[in-house]
Design a protein around this motif. Structure first.
Motif, short mmCIF file in Angstrom:
data_model
loop_
_atom_site.label_atom_id
_atom_site.label_comp_id
_atom_site.label_asym_id
_atom_site.label_seq_id
_atom_site.Cartn_x
_atom_site.Cartn_y
_atom_site.Cartn_z
N LYS A 1 68.34 32.75 25.84
CA LYS A 1 67.21 32.68 25.13
C LYS A 1 66.92 34.19 24.57
N ILE A 2 66.71 34.27 23.23
CA ILE A 2 66.34 35.39 22.77
C ILE A 2 65.05 35.60 21.90
N SER A 3 64.32 36.48 21.89
CA SER A 3 63.06 36.77 21.29
C SER A 3 63.07 38.02 20.51
N PHE A 4 62.72 37.92 19.25
CA PHE A 4 62.73 39.27 18.42
C PHE A 4 61.38 39.38 18.02
N ARG A 5 60.79 40.75 17.97
CA ARG A 5 59.69 41.01 17.69
C ARG A 5 59.90 42.47 16.78
N SER A 6 59.10 42.56 15.48
CA SER A 6 59.21 43.67 14.67
C SER A 6 57.82 44.13 14.19
N GLU A 7 57.71 45.40 13.60
CA GLU A 7 56.61 45.65 12.97
C GLU A 7 56.70 45.62 11.22
N GLY A 8 55.79 45.61 10.74
CA GLY A 8 55.61 45.79 9.28
C GLY A 8 56.48 45.07 8.43
N ASP A 9 57.23 45.60 7.69
CA ASP A 9 58.08 45.00 6.89
C ASP A 9 59.50 44.50 7.26
N VAL A 10 59.70 45.13 8.57
CA VAL A 10 61.01 44.81 9.32
C VAL A 10 61.25 43.39 9.56
N ASN A 11 62.22 42.57 8.96
CA ASN A 11 62.44 41.17 9.14
C ASN A 11 63.44 40.77 10.01
N VAL A 12 62.81 40.53 11.36
CA VAL A 12 64.03 40.32 12.33
C VAL A 12 64.34 38.68 12.23
N ASN A 13 63.74 37.91 11.35
CA ASN A 13 63.82 36.48 11.28
C ASN A 13 65.39 36.23 10.78
N GLN A 14 65.95 37.22 9.78
CA GLN A 14 67.20 37.29 9.27
C GLN A 14 68.24 37.56 10.25
N ILE A 15 67.85 38.17 11.41
CA ILE A 15 69.03 38.33 12.58
C ILE A 15 68.91 37.01 13.21
N ALA A 16 68.07 36.24 13.44
CA ALA A 16 67.82 34.98 14.08
C ALA A 16 68.72 33.97 13.40
N VAL A 17 68.44 34.06 11.98
CA VAL A 17 69.12 32.99 11.33
C VAL A 17 70.61 33.10 11.01
N ASN A 18 71.15 34.36 10.73
CA ASN A 18 72.31 34.90 10.24
C ASN A 18 73.36 35.32 11.46
N TYR A 19 72.70 35.55 12.57
CA TYR A 19 73.51 35.97 13.70
C TYR A 19 73.61 34.92 15.00
N TYR A 20 72.45 34.24 15.15
CA TYR A 20 72.00 33.27 15.99
C TYR A 20 71.69 31.87 15.54
N ASP A 21 71.89 31.05 16.62
CA ASP A 21 71.14 29.64 16.43
C ASP A 21 69.29 29.74 16.53
N GLY A 22 68.77 30.36 15.39
CA GLY A 22 67.44 30.56 15.57
C GLY A 22 66.58 30.63 14.18
N GLY A 23 65.52 31.17 14.33
CA GLY A 23 64.56 31.46 13.28
C GLY A 23 63.25 31.43 13.73
N GLY A 24 62.28 31.50 12.73
CA GLY A 24 60.81 31.50 12.90
C GLY A 24 60.13 32.31 11.85
N HIS A 25 59.58 33.57 12.24
CA HIS A 25 58.88 34.49 11.36
C HIS A 25 59.45 35.73 10.97
N LYS A 26 59.02 36.39 9.93
CA LYS A 26 59.35 37.54 9.69
C LYS A 26 59.33 38.77 10.96
N ASN A 27 58.13 38.57 11.52
CA ASN A 27 57.91 39.65 12.71
C ASN A 27 58.13 39.00 13.94
N ALA A 28 58.27 37.75 14.04
CA ALA A 28 58.80 37.16 15.38
C ALA A 28 59.21 35.83 15.33
N SER A 29 60.48 36.02 15.92
CA SER A 29 61.36 34.83 15.67
C SER A 29 62.22 34.76 17.13
#
Length: 333
Positions: free
Chosen positions: A281-309
């Protein structure tokens, strides 16, 4: 979502008595709990039958919410959970964009002919939902629930519903630290205070009632399981199955650990990898304009929001972390 969807949902809510199964996602957080319970309380006020169903147990620091003790826990009360789904006139999904996020029950949900209605703030919802009140520009699903009730009949709001909605908002924003926080979020919070919620008491229950083992696991995560990638302005943390066993991990104990990475000066991305029995299970968080949702969607089975996925990985924790580091090298964040 369009206004006709919203109006049709309200028409259903104010029509003849129906049976609702209100459903939220695996590992229910504050927004899942708050939005589902608030919706149940609303439906009961409108004269309907309603039960809340979640796939697995919720953290004990949400147990004080109104009717939390009546929630059907899917992996503990399977027959009752299936009955809730199969006997419902309407399936109401809260705070999830994919039916598969209701782990262990998704096949029953998809097999049901009952209309499926969605309230959510994540990107890319399934096409199975007949009606949606879904937007990604709000802090939480609880904020959407407040907007929905307020637009049609604000007099239906009361302290019990307000307690639920505030809990979802405060937890999904990390105590107003991240997420789609707007002036409207604070106006809603002020309205909830006017309805009688005790902000200090709720914050105490949600943030200051942790077990000793949870705090020790947090310390272990930061001292022994954290790597700082200074050149990538990124923190990577992980917990193994042995770690979880050593610290007697309970549902909700790892919630919020990922946020600590962002408290380091100069860090823009924080990732937490947790080794569970069948997946990472993976959690991603980011600041400002850094979009971690693209990592969750493109590299894993995941998704969510720009700053929290969030995401899942089916393999070893070492490979999951390696893929993340490769993603940092390959994509423009």
């Amino acid at each position: 979502m369009n206004n006709s969807d919203k109006n049709q949902i309200w028409d259903l809510f104010t029509s003849d008595k129906k049976s609702f199964c209100v459903i939220s996602h695996t590992n229910p957080d504050g927004d899942a709990m708050g939005s589902a319970l608030a919706m149940k309380l609303l439906l009961k006020k409108l004269g309907h039958e309603a039960e809340v169903l979640v796939p697995n147990i919720y953290p004990d620091y949400y147990a004080w919410l109104k009717d939390a003790d009546k929630i059907i826990i899917g992996d503990e009360q399977r027959d009752k959970a299936v009955d809730c789904i199969e006997e419902a006139d309407i399936l109401l999904f809260m705070d999830l964009n994919k039916v598969r996020r209701v782990e262990g029950l998704d096949e029953f949900l998809l097999a049901s002919d009952a209309p499926k209605i969605l309230f959510d703030h994540h990107v890319g919802p399934d096409e199975v939902f007949k009606l949606q009140f879904a937007r990604t520009d709000v802090s939480s699903t609880c904020e959407l629930v407040y907007e929905f009730i307020s637009e049609f009949d604000k007099s239906l709001l009361d302290k019990d519903i307000a307690d639920c909605l505030y809990t979802g908002i405060v937890t999904d924003t990390g105590n107003y630290f991240h997420g789609n926080i707007t002036a409207g979020t604070f106006r809603i919070t002020a309205d909830l205070i006017d309805l009688g919620i005790d902000v200090l008491e709720i914050n105490q229950k949600v943030y200051n009632t942790f077990s000793e083992s949870r705090i020790r696991m947090l310390g272990h995560s930061l001292i022994n399981r954290m790597e700082v990638l200074h050149d990538k302005e990124t923190v990577v943390m992980y917990l193994t199955k042995d770690d979880l066993k050593k610290f007697n991990d309970q549902e909700g104990d790892t919630e919020g650990i990922v946020n600590y990475g962002l408290t380091i000066k100069g860090i823009k991305i924080s990732a937490l990898f947790i080794e569970r029995a069948q997946y990472i299970k993976i959690s991603f968080r980011s600041e400002g304009d850094v979009n971690v949702n693209q990592i969750a969607v493109n590299y894993y089975d995941g998704g969510g929001h720009k700053n929290a996925s969030g995401a899942y990985f089916y393999g070893s924790i070492e490979d999951a972390i390696l893929r993340f580091k490769q993603a940092l090298n390959e994509i423009e964040l």
